[in-house]
Design an enzyme around this catalytic site. Structure first.
Site, PDB file in Angstrom:
ATOM      1  CD  GLU A  11     -17.967  15.219  -1.280  1.00 40.22           C
ATOM      2  OE1 GLU A  11     -17.741  15.824  -2.341  1.00 40.22           O
ATOM      3  OE2 GLU A  11     -17.090  14.871  -0.491  1.00 40.22           O
ATOM      4  CE  LYS A  58     -10.430  16.467   1.417  1.00 43.51           C
ATOM      5  NZ  LYS A  58     -10.206  15.000   1.305  1.00 43.51           N
TER       6      LYS A  58
HETATM    7  C1  2PG Z   1     -12.084  13.745  -0.829  1.00 44.70           C
HETATM    8  C2  2PG Z   1     -13.115  14.239   0.167  1.00 44.70           C
HETATM    9  C3  2PG Z   1     -14.048  15.273  -0.386  1.00 44.70           C
HETATM   10  P1  2PG Z   1     -13.749  12.940   2.308  1.00 44.70           P
HETATM   11  O1  2PG Z   1     -11.719  12.574  -0.847  1.00 44.70           O
HETATM   12  O2  2PG Z   1     -11.550  14.553  -1.564  1.00 44.70           O
HETATM   13  O3  2PG Z   1     -14.665  14.845  -1.565  1.00 44.70           O
HETATM   14  O4  2PG Z   1     -13.814  13.168   0.727  1.00 44.70           O
HETATM   15  O5  2PG Z   1     -14.146  14.183   2.964  1.00 44.70           O
HETATM   16  O6  2PG Z   1     -14.701  11.791   2.553  1.00 44.70           O
HETATM   17  O7  2PG Z   1     -12.327  12.567   2.611  1.00 44.70           O
HETATM   18 MG    MG Z   2     -10.051  13.112  -2.365  1.00 46.39          MG
END
Ligand code: 2PG
Ligand code: MG
Length: 424
Positions: A209, A339
């Site tokens: 990231e 998300k």
């Molecule tokens: C998290 C995300 C974003 P990933 O754990 O919050 O940083 O990671 O998209 O790999 O789940």
């Molecule tokens: Mg996380």
């Protein structure tokens, strides 16, 4: 009333070079829009399923040709030339077509790409910016811009596990705009580049990231270096710039114990460890301080730290209304990491948002570690009045596309920046 004239999909690559899905949606009347979807690495167990080809001879099985075929075949057949009165109608039609509880038939990646491309096409047809359209989906107007939480240091699954915790983020607290938040972050980031070069001899090589990922000898060293970088940039830690952490502890939790250091910790000991971090460092938000299955200890974590920092649930909640309801009932968190691809449609993500808002929780809208250059997340965070946004660092263009979009939204809308939330 919108009528989808045509849908088409393409397999494209994300910021890790892995396949993902992009969809083009054209409405009768000519409005047409493209959207692509991200993908996580540090995923929660309860996330909706991405559809991957599984053909090991191509991208190690991660190909998205089946997802593309689903859009160009059954989804197009079911949706094209029918009236689609609203986002909710579209999403419900996609869910019915999929027919599974985890979206494994069509794929959550497939479904979400269609869901977002349709939203963007509708915004175009209405002649309004996407953030306004997103706000209208909730029956509101955009009120604020999200406060930035920006990845500074990476560990865990995003950086090869040199330290177990996943992210240390900076929160520009005294900044009054996105513009000022980014210039503040830049100063801290540059100070951290200089500091890590001096301490660890490491070049400014970045993790998934965009965060710096030198070989920190310990978690405390990682947090101390973050505080030192804030100082070195000329800001007051905790006043001008605070910290947030994504502990991502599901990924070092096994058999009821947290493998954080030399000795495994019980849930109670893990909470004590988090309290010690809060005592020592200006941490304002603790994400996944406990594992996704450790429901027994989350209420205690909230009771111990909820008045000092956001108790933010990512893997715990997976943007899933059912898990969120459980967390609200058990008083397990105070904030949702939203998300959209964890749940798979805008309509279900909106339901998740509405649940946590009714409980008085705060919301951090988040990107994934595998992103594309698409910038819809900035519009979503603004339209849905996310209190915070988490997009990664201020390097790597798939991150910058979101920050740059926020700058453009700020410039055209003059919306104020959300204040840091009071604890609930
Ligand atoms: C998290 C995300 C974003 P990933 O754990 O919050 O940083 O990671 O998209 O790999 O789940
Ligand atoms: Mg996380």
């Amino acid at each position: 009333m919108p009528v989808i004239e045509h849908l088409s999909a393409l397999e494209i690559l994300d910021s890790r070079g892995r396949p993902t899905v992009g969809v083009c949606c054209r409405l009768e009347g000519g409005a047409s829009a493209w959207a692509s979807v991200p993908s996580g690495a540090s995923t929660g167990k309860a996330e909706a399923m991405e559809l991957r080809d599984g053909d090991k001879s191509r991208y190690g099985g991660l190909g998205c040709k089946k997802a593309v075929a689903n859009v160009n075949g059954p989804i197009r057949q079911a949706l094209a030339r029918h009236e689609t009165p609203s986002q909710q109608h579209l999403d419900e039609a996609l869910l019915a077509l999929d027919g599974t509880s985890d979206k494994s038939r069509l794929g959550a990646n497939t479904i979400l790409a269609v869901s977002i491309a349709f939203a963007r096409a509708c915004a175009k047809a209405e002649g309004i910016p996407l953030y306004r359209h997103f706000a209208h989906l909730l029956g509101q107007s955009p009120r604020t811009l999200p406060r930035l939480t920006v990845n500074l240091f990476s560990g865990g699954k995003h950086a090869g596990g040199q330290v177990p915790i996943q992210d240390v983020l900076v929160v520009p607290l005294s900044a009054a705009s996105i513009d000022e938040s980014l210039s503040t972050t830049y100063a801290v980031y540059q100070a951290a580049v200089a500091l890590t070069a001096a301490k660890y001899g490491s070049r400014a090589l970045v993790a998934d990231e965009g965060g710096l990922a030198p070989p920190f000898p310990s978690i405390d060293a990682m947090l101390e270096d973050a505080v030192e970088s804030i100082h070195a940039a000329g800001f007051a830690p905790g006043k001008d710039v605070g910290l947030a952490v994504d502990v991502a502890s599901s990924h070092f939790y096994q058999g009821g114990r947290y493998y954080l250091g030399a000795a495994p910790l019980t849930g109670g000991e893990m909470i004590e460890q988090i309290v010690r971090w809060l005592d020592r460092y200006p941490i304002l938000s603790v994400e996944d301080g406990l594992a996704e299955d450790d429901w027994d200890h989350w209420p205690l974590l909230r009771a111990k730290v909820g008045d000092r920092a956001l108790v933010l649930g990512d893997d715990l909640l997976c943007t899933n209304p059912q898990r969120i309801r459980q967390a609200i009932e058990t008083r397990s968190a105070t904030a949702l990491l939203l998300k959209v691809n964890q749940i798979g449609t805008l309509t279900e993500a909106a339901a998740a948002l509405s649940l946590v808002r009714s409980a008085g929780w705060s919301v951090t809208v988040s990107a994934r570690s595998g992103e594309t250059e698409d910038d819809w997340l900035a519009d979503l965070a603004t339209g849905w009045s996310g209190d915070q946004i988490k997009v990664g660092s201020i390097t790597r263009s798939e991150r910058l596309s979101k920050y740059n979009r926020l700058l453009a939204i700020e410039s055209e809308s003059q919306l104020p920046l959300a204040p840091w939330p009071r604890s609930c």
